[in-house]
Write a protein that holds these residues in place. Structure first.
Motif, PDB file in Angstrom:
ATOM      1  N   ASP A 101     -25.857 -11.736 -15.325  1.00 42.80           N
ATOM      2  CA  ASP A 101     -27.056 -11.248 -16.295  1.00 42.80           C
ATOM      3  C   ASP A 101     -28.172 -11.160 -15.348  1.00 42.80           C
ATOM      4  OD1 ASP A 101     -27.770 -13.971 -16.067  1.00 42.80           O
ATOM      5  OD2 ASP A 101     -27.485 -14.367 -18.165  1.00 42.80           O
ATOM      6  N   ASP A 102     -27.972 -11.571 -14.108  1.00 37.89           N
ATOM      7  CA  ASP A 102     -29.362 -11.716 -13.121  1.00 37.89           C
ATOM      8  C   ASP A 102     -28.744 -11.156 -11.902  1.00 37.89           C
ATOM      9  OD1 ASP A 102     -32.344 -12.497 -12.735  1.00 37.89           O
ATOM     10  OD2 ASP A 102     -31.091 -13.597 -11.356  1.00 37.89           O
ATOM     11  N   VAL A 103     -29.372 -10.360 -10.967  1.00 36.79           N
ATOM     12  CA  VAL A 103     -29.030 -10.168  -9.899  1.00 36.79           C
ATOM     13  C   VAL A 103     -29.291 -11.333  -8.802  1.00 36.79           C
ATOM     14  CG1 VAL A 103     -29.624  -7.668  -9.849  1.00 36.79           C
ATOM     15  CG2 VAL A 103     -31.193  -9.300  -9.197  1.00 36.79           C
ATOM     16  N   VAL A 104     -30.187 -12.132  -8.944  1.00 39.91           N
ATOM     17  CA  VAL A 104     -30.180 -13.311  -7.964  1.00 39.91           C
ATOM     18  C   VAL A 104     -29.041 -14.216  -8.202  1.00 39.91           C
ATOM     19  CG1 VAL A 104     -31.647 -15.394  -7.353  1.00 39.91           C
ATOM     20  CG2 VAL A 104     -32.860 -12.999  -7.964  1.00 39.91           C
ATOM     21  N   ARG A 123     -23.309   1.803 -14.008  1.00 43.96           N
ATOM     22  CA  ARG A 123     -23.450   2.922 -14.990  1.00 43.96           C
ATOM     23  C   ARG A 123     -23.331   4.137 -14.631  1.00 43.96           C
ATOM     24  NH1 ARG A 123     -28.534   0.621 -18.778  1.00 43.96           N
ATOM     25  NH2 ARG A 123     -27.282  -1.287 -19.923  1.00 43.96           N
ATOM     26  N   MET A 124     -23.533   4.380 -13.182  1.00 43.13           N
ATOM     27  CA  MET A 124     -23.250   5.333 -12.637  1.00 43.13           C
ATOM     28  C   MET A 124     -21.836   5.742 -12.492  1.00 43.13           C
ATOM     29  SD  MET A 124     -25.037   6.334  -8.938  1.00 43.13           S
ATOM     30  CE  MET A 124     -24.083   5.389  -7.946  1.00 43.13           C
ATOM     31  N   VAL A 125     -21.083   4.945 -12.025  1.00 43.97           N
ATOM     32  CA  VAL A 125     -19.674   5.171 -11.664  1.00 43.97           C
ATOM     33  C   VAL A 125     -18.726   4.973 -12.839  1.00 43.97           C
ATOM     34  CG1 VAL A 125     -19.959   4.449  -9.342  1.00 43.97           C
ATOM     35  CG2 VAL A 125     -19.032   2.960 -10.877  1.00 43.97           C
ATOM     36  N   GLU A 126     -18.958   4.126 -13.945  1.00 46.83           N
ATOM     37  CA  GLU A 126     -18.220   3.932 -14.849  1.00 46.83           C
ATOM     38  C   GLU A 126     -17.578   5.158 -15.917  1.00 46.83           C
ATOM     39  OE1 GLU A 126     -15.447   1.989 -17.735  1.00 46.83           O
ATOM     40  OE2 GLU A 126     -16.504   1.382 -15.643  1.00 46.83           O
ATOM     41  N   PRO A 127     -18.719   6.137 -16.169  1.00 38.81           N
ATOM     42  CA  PRO A 127     -17.954   7.450 -16.773  1.00 38.81           C
ATOM     43  C   PRO A 127     -17.336   8.124 -15.800  1.00 38.81           C
ATOM     44  CG  PRO A 127     -20.338   7.125 -16.893  1.00 38.81           C
ATOM     45  CD  PRO A 127     -20.073   6.364 -16.154  1.00 38.81           C
ATOM     46  N   PHE A 128     -17.495   8.210 -14.638  1.00 39.77           N
ATOM     47  CA  PHE A 128     -16.526   8.766 -13.410  1.00 39.77           C
ATOM     48  C   PHE A 128     -15.282   8.310 -13.410  1.00 39.77           C
ATOM     49  CE2 PHE A 128     -16.018   9.867  -8.730  1.00 39.77           C
ATOM     50  CZ  PHE A 128     -15.941  11.004  -9.030  1.00 39.77           C
ATOM     51  N   VAL A 129     -14.980   6.878 -13.253  1.00 37.53           N
ATOM     52  CA  VAL A 129     -13.658   6.448 -12.892  1.00 37.53           C
ATOM     53  C   VAL A 129     -12.962   5.547 -14.178  1.00 37.53           C
ATOM     54  CG1 VAL A 129     -14.151   6.441 -10.469  1.00 37.53           C
ATOM     55  CG2 VAL A 129     -14.688   4.490 -12.002  1.00 37.53           C
ATOM     56  N   LYS A 130     -13.931   5.048 -14.886  1.00 38.61           N
ATOM     57  CA  LYS A 130     -13.485   4.382 -16.109  1.00 38.61           C
ATOM     58  C   LYS A 130     -12.830   3.133 -15.554  1.00 38.61           C
ATOM     59  CE  LYS A 130     -13.162   7.963 -19.396  1.00 38.61           C
ATOM     60  NZ  LYS A 130     -13.991   9.235 -18.702  1.00 38.61           N
ATOM     61  N   ALA A 131     -13.234   2.223 -14.741  1.00 33.91           N
ATOM     62  CA  ALA A 131     -12.975   1.180 -14.106  1.00 33.91           C
ATOM     63  C   ALA A 131     -13.013  -0.013 -14.955  1.00 33.91           C
ATOM     64  CB  ALA A 131     -13.521   0.681 -13.010  1.00 33.91           C
ATOM     65  N   GLY A 132     -13.646  -0.146 -16.067  1.00 34.26           N
ATOM     66  CA  GLY A 132     -13.928  -1.146 -17.130  1.00 34.26           C
ATOM     67  C   GLY A 132     -14.800  -1.926 -16.616  1.00 34.26           C
ATOM     68  N   TYR A 133     -15.932  -1.426 -16.133  1.00 33.39           N
ATOM     69  CA  TYR A 133     -16.967  -2.184 -15.697  1.00 33.39           C
ATOM     70  C   TYR A 133     -17.958  -2.939 -17.055  1.00 33.39           C
ATOM     71  CZ  TYR A 133     -16.377  -0.887 -10.806  1.00 33.39           C
ATOM     72  OH  TYR A 133     -15.636  -0.822  -9.614  1.00 33.39           O
ATOM     73  N   ASP A 134     -18.582  -4.059 -16.799  1.00 32.04           N
ATOM     74  CA  ASP A 134     -19.502  -4.492 -17.999  1.00 32.04           C
ATOM     75  C   ASP A 134     -20.984  -3.924 -17.857  1.00 32.04           C
ATOM     76  OD1 ASP A 134     -21.154  -6.034 -19.405  1.00 32.04           O
ATOM     77  OD2 ASP A 134     -20.577  -7.874 -18.623  1.00 32.04           O
ATOM     78  N   LEU A 135     -20.910  -2.933 -18.400  1.00 28.67           N
ATOM     79  CA  LEU A 135     -22.390  -1.992 -18.223  1.00 28.67           C
ATOM     80  C   LEU A 135     -23.436  -2.771 -18.768  1.00 28.67           C
ATOM     81  CD1 LEU A 135     -21.277   1.613 -19.475  1.00 28.67           C
ATOM     82  CD2 LEU A 135     -21.086   0.184 -17.233  1.00 28.67           C
ATOM     83  N   ASP A 136     -23.365  -3.874 -19.348  1.00 28.37           N
ATOM     84  CA  ASP A 136     -24.577  -4.825 -19.787  1.00 28.37           C
ATOM     85  C   ASP A 136     -25.041  -5.831 -18.577  1.00 28.37           C
ATOM     86  OD1 ASP A 136     -24.928  -3.514 -22.301  1.00 28.37           O
ATOM     87  OD2 ASP A 136     -23.438  -4.874 -23.348  1.00 28.37           O
TER      88      ASP A 136
END
Length: 511
Positions: free
Chosen positions: A254-257, A285-298
Motif C-alpha cells: 500500500d506504499d511504494v517505500v 492500472r495501465m497494463v491490467e486491461p491490456f493483459v488481464k494478469a490479475g494485478y491488484d489495482l488498489d
C-alpha cells in the motif's frame, strides 16, 4: 541545448548560395560511396533512395530521426570487411545497426554516413550441447538462440523485453539484461567470445571459449561499447540448463517505500531470486486491461519475485521470500500454481511498454540505476517531478538490481510536451546520480543521455573513454558523436545544469 552556431541566424544570401552547393556536394559524395559499395555488395544490399532508407532513420527512440546517406546490408563477414575498408579509405562515418529496437538513439544515422545493418548476418553457426555454448551471427534474434537450444534442454539467459525482435549483436552493443538478469547476469556475463571487425577492416577475436584468456579483458571493454569500437560478426554465448520448475510471487504493497524496502530486505536475507521486478500503481492500472494478469489495482506497488530450480529448491525459496515480504508489510501475496499462471503474472511486466499506448499518445522511456535501498525514495522524487512538469510517469523496473524504467507519458502533438518530457527524463537521471546510481542500466547512452554523461563523469574520466575509443578507432568514424560527450558539450550543458558540482532540485530526496 542550442547548437553553437544556429543556421537560422546566418545571412539569407549566404544560405541561398551555400545550400545548393552543399546539396550538390552531398549527392556527389553519395554517388561515390554507392558506386564503391556496389562493387563489393549485391545491388539489393545497397540502399540510397529516400523511400528505401526511411525505415532506418531512427531506432526505438523515434523522437530523434535522420535519413542516412546510404544503408549497407552485408550478408557475409568478408562483405563487412570490404564495407569498412571502403569507408575508412573515403573517411565516411559508419553507424552500426541491429534490429533497431534500441532506446537511446545509438543507431540514429548521420546525414553524411553509412548505416551498416547486420540484419542479414542471421545464421546460427552451431549449438554445442556438451560445451553448453552457441555460436551465432549478430543478426540472430535473442529468443531464437533459446529456441535453437531448447531441444537440448538449454537456453540463453538474458531476456530483454524486446527479446522476440532484438538481436544478439545489439545486445552485445548495449550490454542488455532483462527480467532474469539479477540471478543470471547481463550480456557481459553470458558471452564468451566476440569476433569483430575494426574500422580499418581487421578481424579481431576478443575472449575465448576457455574459462579465462591471457592479457587485458578487452571483451569486457567491447561489450556495451555501443558500436563505437568495431562491428560484431560472430558471438559465442553461454547456454544454461532449463530449470526443472519456476514459480512467481505477486506481492502487493500500500506504499511504494514499503515495496522498495522489501526488495532490499530480500537481497539482505541472502536470497537471489531468478527475477525481482516492481511496478507502481500507474503501471499496474495501465497494463491490467491490456493483459488481464490479475494485478491488484488498489496497490501502490506490486512486486514480482520468481524462484527457479528443482521443486524442493523452489518450494523452500518461495517460503523464505514470502516470509520476508510479509515482514516488509505486504498487504497481499499470491503464488503462481501453474506455469500458465506464472506467465500470466509476468505478462503485465513484459507488456508494459506497448500498454502505455493505451493511455497516452506517446511515452518516453528512461533508464537509470540506483542502489536498491533508495528505490522507494527515488519513486517519491519522481512523483514530485510529475507535479513539476505536469506529466504522468509510469514506473516499471528491474527492482532486484535497481534498474529503473520510468515511462514518461506525453502528447507530442501538444506544443512543448516533448521538451518537458526530455527535461523530466534528464532530472530523473540526475536524481539517480545524486543517490549514488548511474544514468543507464541496459539501454546505453547513445544520443539520448550524452548530456547526462556530463553530470556523472568528470572531464578526466571522459578523456579516458575517448582514449579507449581512439585505441580501437583512431579516425572516430565508428558511430561518432554518441555515448561520450566532448569537453565543449559538457561546458555548454554545465552552464545550464551543473554549478560548482551541485546538482539541481535540492528539495528532492537525497537519501
Amino acid at each position: 541545448m542550442k547548437p553553437l552556431l544556429d543556421p537560422a541566424q546566418a545571412p539569407t544570401q549566404i544560405q541561398s548560395q551555400s545550400q545548393p552547393q552543399m546539396h550538390a556536394q552531398r549527392h556527389a559524395r553519395q554517388r561515390k560511396v554507392v558506386a564503391a559499395l556496389r562493387a563489393v555488395l549485391p545491388l539489393r544490399s545497397v540502399l540510397f533512395n529516400e523511400e528505401d532508407t526511411r525505415p532506418y532513420e531512427c531506432d526505438g527512440l523515434s523522437a530523434y530521426r535522420q535519413l542516412p546517406m546510404v544503408v549497407a546490408l552485408p550478408e557475409t563477414e568478408n562483405q563487412v570487411v570490404a564495407i569498412l575498408q571502403i569507408c575508412f579509405a573515403l573517411k565516411i562515418p559508419i553507424v552500426p545497426r541491429g534490429a533497431g529496437t534500441g532506446l537511446s538513439g545509438g543507431a540514429r544515422p548521420l546525414a553524411d554516413g553509412v548505416v551498416l545493418s547486420t540484419a542479414r548476418l542471421n545464421r546460427i553457426v552451431r549449438v554445442d550441447a556438451y560445451a553448453r555454448t552457441a555460436v551465432v551471427q549478430p543478426g540472430v534474434r535473442n529468443l531464437a538462440i533459446s529456441e535453437a537450444a531448447a531441444p537440448h534442454g538449454l537456453y540463453y539467459a538474458p531476456d530483454p523485453s524486446s527479446q522476440i525482435a532484438c538481436t544478439i549483436g545489439g545486445n552485445v552493443a548495449e550490454n542488455s539484461g532483462g527480467v532474469h538478469c539479477l540471478k543470471y547476469g547481463l550480456t557481459i556475463h553470458n558471452v564468451l567470445r566476440v569476433r569483430m571487425i575494426t574500422m580499418e577492416g581487421d578481424i579481431v577475436e576478443l575472449g575465448s571459449e576457455a574459462l579465462d584468456a591471457p592479457g587485458l579483458d578487452l571483451l569486457a571493454v567491447f561489450i556495451g561499447s555501443e558500436g563505437m569500437l568495431g562491428i560484431v560478426t560472430e558471438v559465442t554465448v553461454k547456454l544454461i540448463p532449463k530449470p526443472q520448475t519456476a514459480r512467481v510471487i505477486m506481492a502487493s504493497f500500500d506504499d511504494v517505500v514499503k515495496g522498495g524496502n522489501a526488495v532490499a530486505n530480500i537481497i539482505a536475507a541472502g536470497i537471489i531470486p531468478a527475477g525481482l521486478e516492481m511496478m507502481d500503481q500507474t503501471s499496474s492500472r495501465m497494463v491490467e486491461p491490456f493483459v488481464k494478469a490479475g494485478y491488484d489495482l488498489d496497490a501502490a506497488a506490486i512486486l514480482l519475485c520468481e524462484s527457479d530450480g528443482t521443486i524442493e529448491e523452489v518450494e523452500e525459496e518461495i517460503g523464505r521470500m514470502s516470509a520476508v515480504l510479509q515482514q516488509s508489510g505486504a498487504s497481499a501475496i499470491a503464488v503462481s500454481q501453474s506455469d500458465a499462471e506464472r506467465m500470466k503474472f509476468w505478462s503485465g511486466r513484459k507488456n508494459a511498454f506497448p500498454a502505455a499506448g493505451r493511455i497516452s499518445p506517446d511515452y518516453y522511456c528512461m533508464d537509470g540505476t540506483i542502489p536498491r535501498k533508495h528505490l522507494g525514495q527515488v519513486l517519491l522524487g519522481i512523483t514530485a517531478m510529475e507535479k513539476k512538469y505536469s506529466l504522468r510517469c509510469a514506473n516499471v523496473f528491474h527492482a532486484g538490481d535497481g534498474n529503473l524504467h520510468p515511462l514518461i507519458l506525453f502528447d507530442a502533438n501538444q506544443p512543448g510536451e516533448f521538451e518537458r518530457a526530455e527535461l523530466f527524463g534528464a532530472d530523473i537521471l540526475e536524481l539517480c546520480v545524486a543517490v549514488g546510481g548511474t544514468i543507464t542500466g541496459e539501454h546505453g547512452v547513445g544520443i539520448e543521455k550524452i548530456n547526462s554523461m556530463c553530470v556523472q563523469f568528470s572531464r578526466q574520466e571522459c578523456d579516458a573513454f575517448f582514449a579507449v575509443k581512439k585505441a580501437f578507432d583512431n579516425t572516430s568514424l565508428l558511430n561518432p558523436d554518441k555515448a561520450i560527450p566532448t569537453l565543449q558539450r559538457c561546458a555548454e550543458y554545465g552552464k545550464m545544469h551543473v554549478h560548482q558540482g551541485q546538482l539541481k532540485f535540492a528539495d528532492l530526496p537525497r537519501f
